[in-house]
Each structure stands twice: as structure tokens, then as C-alpha cells.
Design an enzyme around this catalytic site. Structure first.
Site, PDB file in Angstrom:
ATOM      1  N   GLY A 187       6.357  -3.649   0.747  1.00  0.00           N
ATOM      2  CA  GLY A 187       6.322  -5.109   1.216  1.00  0.00           C
ATOM      3  C   GLY A 187       4.903  -5.756   1.298  1.00  0.00           C
TER       4      GLY A 187
ATOM      5  N   ARG B  51      -0.151  -7.820   3.916  1.00  0.00           N
ATOM      6  CA  ARG B  51      -1.193  -8.740   4.350  1.00  0.00           C
ATOM      7  C   ARG B  51      -0.903  -9.937   3.751  1.00  0.00           C
ATOM      8  NH1 ARG B  51      -6.284  -6.244   1.423  1.00  0.00           N
ATOM      9  NH2 ARG B  51      -5.465  -5.361  -0.556  1.00  0.00           N
TER      10      ARG B  51
ATOM     11  N   ARG C 213      -3.115 -18.018  -3.267  1.00  0.00           N
ATOM     12  CA  ARG C 213      -2.743 -18.052  -4.703  1.00  0.00           C
ATOM     13  C   ARG C 213      -1.426 -18.207  -4.754  1.00  0.00           C
ATOM     14  NH1 ARG C 213      -1.880 -11.294  -4.594  1.00  0.00           N
ATOM     15  NH2 ARG C 213      -0.257 -10.836  -3.236  1.00  0.00           N
TER      16      ARG C 213
ATOM     17  N   ASP D 142       5.551  -1.694  -7.717  1.00  0.00           N
ATOM     18  CA  ASP D 142       5.520  -2.725  -6.670  1.00  0.00           C
ATOM     19  C   ASP D 142       4.300  -3.962  -7.334  1.00  0.00           C
ATOM     20  OD1 ASP D 142       3.890  -0.346  -6.102  1.00  0.00           O
ATOM     21  OD2 ASP D 142       2.820  -1.846  -4.899  1.00  0.00           O
TER      22      ASP D 142
END
Length: 573
Positions: free
Chosen positions: A158, A161, A251, A328
Site C-alpha cells: 500500500g 508515504r 506527482r 506493486d
């Protein structure tokens, strides 16, 4: 599954630098008025005047994501195992000031977010992009996903940060998801502190924008904010803990869903949620697929297989090694995401490993295509609960076609880098022999192709390479003259001028890439709050196919300095 690393593993893509979006919109080549300076200026001014000049008018929202999926709303960001949801609510933890806006992508700010660049100088904007000020409509979310890391299932991972601030729909109808990286702890932080340091944030900002300019599908970076907040890192996992400074990057991507997003649901037996997420992804991002098609998940898989093969071919064409090709970190949209210990290969070496944490070289540059195959196998496994037995067999046949898709693309792109048009029997041999010579002489990957682009046929024939350092290295091979003869004979049969051939090749062979030593030089200056080289690199890498005086003076196309060989990058960021 046998290796698909062949002589064409480092081939090529016709990467084209993309002009600013407002130029594309208001100066189409089919428009006869495009040749009028006054008309162009008028349209340009109208484009700029449409940009938002006040954050109060900038609208982002998590509403669609929150209405589409169950959301974990447990209070607090304490680390925990999360079930039966796609997102968790989580508020960014503001960086401790003073803060500084160290870098801005004008192309993202104006071309994607429709914001006036002048707005970036305001305190409100700094608060927004650093995570200390939430805009109306923003209910930050963190994404739950899992993943195979270095070949092994790692369980729940997951956004440890990162915080999704919301979705923004721009004036062209594009929907972008805005995400802060380095913005504090979340339920998925595990043992981490939720922060990112300046060195990794500089690299992510610069490489995201550099890859876009190279024509490689990628997430984008809008801003880089640095702080004085101390962050403690053991950079090389050798017990040498150091104090660094925290930073955060804003981003953007059309979606941050990745293979691991589906894996965690399949592994947890959450099949209804798996189906819901797949339907959402298909409806939002694979619009050519009929949502009522009983084979829609099969068509989706086929598309991802093909696009993943093409993405890795793009990487190889510019000598890019991602460094951490875990499931991931592989996007369902087949874009490059999660820039960590990446590297652009300098001397041609199929065993180039940018990440010092990768002791076994699993993610070496020459293995990226095979790793892509491994990740797609895991994607197929994650899709199995929603596929019939017959569809699973068909999906496996689709996967078997991955190697052919990759090899075909590699071959096409490599030919483009060498300026070869049409099809001749010896083309494959010319490519393979050049790679062998480059490997034997450790010739620079980027500059070998660039210098072949810049010299005329006559200059190549004369073999005077005193001003072309990469070709000088290559020409030391005893078989170089033989290869050059074959290459020049092949070019002579194309019936085109030197200039046309050179221009085609220069448009696909960059003169500048983000070499590790260039990034390190900029990072060292940031330690004393000098961000001039970050700005210079951003400007240079935004036009990587164009020779630039400032970049030449900085040595960005010169032989890398000796100290560059000692540089190391790791997963610690």
C-alpha cells in the site's frame, strides 16, 4: 518459461519530443493561419488567459473514487491490516518548515493542471503542494495493494508515504489523479516514517519529466518541495544512519492502480471487490472494451500484456533500468511509475544493475523483459477468480504471445535507432553485430547511437572519430570496419540524403539522459540550498534530442567523469 533475452533486448523506440500542449492546440499544421505570427500570438495569449490564476477556482475531488469503492474510515494513521476496501482515509502530515518550492514543471502546471505559472509563487500554492493545506473537495486517500517483491509474495503493502489528493478534470477533458509522495504516515507505512528525502525526490521529479520528453509512457511530476525537517536514513543498509532532509513531490497519473492492486484482492478472497475494481478500471481507462462483453476481462488482459511489452521496449530503447520491477510497481495502464533506484545504462552491459540492494541482479537491465513476463503471470493469477476455465486457457495463450510482441517491437525500434528503412535480410545481423561490438568495447549506449546520427556517411567512411568519443571507443574493435562497411552499404540502398537520415535518427536518439552522475551533482548542490542544477537538468532533459549550449558546457554529453563509476543508489529513500 525460457528466457526471452536475445540480441535485440536493447532495441529501440521512435521517441519523439512532445511540444507544449498549447502549441499543439492552437497551431495545427493543417491550419493555414499557423504561418501568421500575429494569429499565432493571439491564440497563444488566449490560451494563457484561460489558465486558472487563483487556487479558489481549482477544483479537485475524491468523490468518484469514494463512491465507487468501500473506503476504510478508521480514525488515525496507525499501521494495520486493512480488509474489504480499496482506499483508506488518511490526512497528510505537513513537513516542518521553512519550506521551499525547489522545482516546478511548467508543462505540467500549465499544460495539465491549467494553472497560471505565476500562481506557483503564492503561499497558498506552497501549502497545497506540500500537504499542509487541503483544497475544497479534497479528502485524501491512501491506496491498499500488495505485491510480489523480488519474486516473493510480500502481503499487504500500500501507499506507505503517499496521499491521493483527488482527481482533476482539465480543459481537454482528461482526468488526472494528484498524489503527494513523502507526505507522512498512513495505515500502510509499516515500519516507515512516511517521509521521502531530498535525494530521492530530486531523482523522481527529474526522471518523471525526462522520461515523458523521451516519449516513454510515465507518471508526471508537477513540483518538488524541500524542508528543513530531519529524516533519518541508512542509505546503503550498512548501519551508517545519517540525517537527511525531508521533501515531497506532487506527482500525477491517469491512474495509480497497479498489478498489486488486483493481487491483494485475489489473495484475500475478495472476489466481488476484485470484479468491481476491474470494471472500474476498464470503464475509466480501457474505453475501447465493451463493458457488456462477456470476455471483457480477457480483452483487458490481452491489452495489458501487449502494452507492457511495448513499455519495456521503450525502456530498453533509452537504456533505462527501473531497478525495482516488483508487481506493486507495475502499472495496469502500462506507464512507468515509482521511480526509485533506477539508472540509465552508460557502458553497454546487459548485466547493468542500478540498485545496490539487488544483490542477485534480478532486475538487471537485460532481465527486464523476463521480469515483465513474470509480473504478467502474476496478473493472470490475480484475474483467475473472475475467469472461466476456458478463458483462463485463452489467457495463457495470450501470455505465450508476449515474447513475440516484445521481440517484434524491439526489432522495429532498433532499426529506427540505426536509421534503417524497409526490410532487408541482413538487418538483424547488422543490429546483433553492433551490440556485440558495443559490449566488447563497453561503448556508451546513448552516445554511440547519437554520434551515428550526427555524422554523415562520408565522415563515417573516413573513420575520424577524434571528436566523437563513443565511436572512438567502438572503433577500437577489430571487427568495427567490417560492421561499418555493412552498415554504410545498407544505408546507400535507401535512396535518401544524409541530412534526411541524420534528422530521422536524431529524433529517436537522445543526446541527453539523466545519468546518475548528473543527478548526483544536482543533489549535492541541493544540500546547500542551491537548486540551479536541478533547474538546468530539468530544462535540458525537457528537450533531450536537441543540442543545447548550456548542457554542452555542463558536460552532459561528454564522457562521464571517473568518479561516476563509484556511485551507488539503493532502495533507501
Amino acid at each position: 518459461m525460457s528466457s526471452i533475452h536475445t540480441v535485440f533486448v536493447f532495441a529501440v523506440v521512435a521517441a519523439v519530443s512532445v511540444p507544449p500542449v498549447h502549441v499543439l492546440e492552437f497551431c495545427q499544421s493543417t491550419d493555414p493561419d499557423c504561418h501568421s505570427h500575429d494569429t499565432f500570438r493571439s491564440r497563444w495569449n488566449k490560451s494563457v488567459s484561460n489558465l486558472t490564476q487563483n487556487l479558489d477556482r481549482f477544483s479537485i475531488s475524491c468523490k468518484k473514487l469514494m463512491e465507487s469503492f468501500p473506503v476504510d474510515e478508521v480514525d488515525g494513521d496507525f499501521v494495520r491490516t486493512v480488509k474489504n476496501c480499496i482506499f483508506s482515509k488518511s490526512i497528510p502530515t505537513p513537513l516542518k518548515g521553512p519550506l521551499r518550492l525547489a522545482a516546478v514543471s511548467k508543462d505540467v502546471i500549465e499544460g495539465i493542471l491549467d494553472l497560471d505559472l505565476a500562481l506557483t509563487q503564492s503561499d497558498d500554492f506552497l501549502g497545497f503542494v506540500s500537504g499542509s493545506q487541503l483544497l475544497p473537495g479534497s479528502e485524501p486517500l491512501t491506496h491498499r495493494y500488495g505485491g510480489h517483491q523480488f519474486g516473493y509474495w510480500a502481503g499487504q503493502l500500500g501507499d506507505g508515504r503517499a496521499h491521493a489528493l483527488g482527481q482533476y478534470t482539465n480543459r481537454r477533458g482528461e482526468v488526472w489523479e494528484l498524489q503527494l509522495k513523502g507526505s507522512g504516515k498512513t495505515p500502510y507505512s509499516r515500519s516507515g516514517d512516511g517521509r521521502a528525502v531530498i535525494r530521492s525526490s530530486v531523482r523522481e521529479f527529474l526522471c518523471s519529466e525526462a522520461m515523458f520528453a523521451l516519449g516513454v509512457p510515465t507518471s508526471r511530476a508537477a513540483t518538488l518541495v524541500v524542508s528543513e525537517e530531519p529524516v533519518f536514513r541508512d542509505q546503503f543498509y550498512n548501519g551508517n544512519m545519517k540525517t537527511e532532509r525531508g521533501a515531497v513531490v506532487l506527482r500525477l497519473a491517469k491512474s495509480w492502480f497497479r498489478i498489486g492492486s488486483l493481487e491483494i484482492l485475489a489473495k484475500s478472497g475478495e472476489v466481488d471487490l476484485l470484479r468491481k475494481l476491474l470494471d472500474f478500471v476498464i470503464e475509466e481507462h480501457f474505453t475501447s472494451i465493451n463493458p457488456d462483453d462477456p470476455d471483457k476481462y480477457l480483452v483487458f488482459y490481452s491489452t495489458v500484456v501487449s502494452e507492457t511489452a511495448h513499455l519495456i521496449a521503450h525502456w530498453m530503447s533509452v537504456g533505462f533500468a527501473h531497478g525495482v520491477c516488483n508487481t506493486d510497481n507495475f502499472s495496469l495502464l502500462s506507464i512507468t511509475i515509482d521511480y526509485g533506484p533506477f539508472g540509465f545504462m552508460e557502458s553497454y552491459n546487459p548485466n547493468f544493475v542500478p540498485n545496490t540492494s539487488d544483490d542477485e541482479g534480478r532486475y538487471r537491465i537485460g532481465a527486464q523483459a523476463d521480469v515483465g513476463l513474470f509480473n504478467l503471470e502474476k496478473l493472470l493469477l490475480a484475474l483467475s477468480p473472475v475467469l472461466s476455465g476456458k478463458q483462463q486457457k485463452e489467457a495463457y495463450m495470450i501470455l505465450k504471445g508476449y515474447a513475440d510482441i516484445y521481440q517484434e517491437r524491439i526489432y522495429e525500434l532498433f532499426k529506427a535507432k540505426l536509421g534503417l528503412q524497409g526490410e532487408e535480410e541482413d538487418d538483424g545481423y547488422i543490429i546483433a553485430l553492433l551490440l556485440k561490438l558495443m559490449e566488447d568495447t563497453r561503448s556508451d549506449f546513448t552516445m554511440t547511437f547519437r554520434e551515428l546520427s550526427e555524422l554523415s556517411d562520408q565522415q563515417l567512411q573516413n573513420q575520424d572519430f577524434t571528436q566523437t568519443w563513443a565511436l572512438e571507443d567502438l572503433s577500437s574493435h577489430e571487427l568495427f570496419s567490417d560492421w561499418l562497411g555493412l552498415y554504410l552499404q545498407r544505408l546507400s540502398r535507401q535512396n535518401e540524403s544524409d541530412v534526411d537520415r541524420q534528422n530521422r535518427m536524431k529524433n529517436v536518439n537522445p543526446r541527453y539522459v539523466l545519468r546518475n552522475w548528473m543527478a548526483e551533482s544536482a543533489i549535492k548542490k541541493t544540500e546547500i540550498n542551491d537548486f540551479s542544477e536541478v533547474e538546468l537538468l530539468h530544462r535540458t532533459l525537457s528537450s533531450p534530442f536537441v543540442t543545447q549550449d548550456t548542457a554542452e558546457k555542463a558536460g552532459y554529453a561528454a564522457r562521464p567523469p571517473q568518479w561516476a563509476r563509484r556511485l551507488k543508489v539503493s532502495c533507501s529513500s
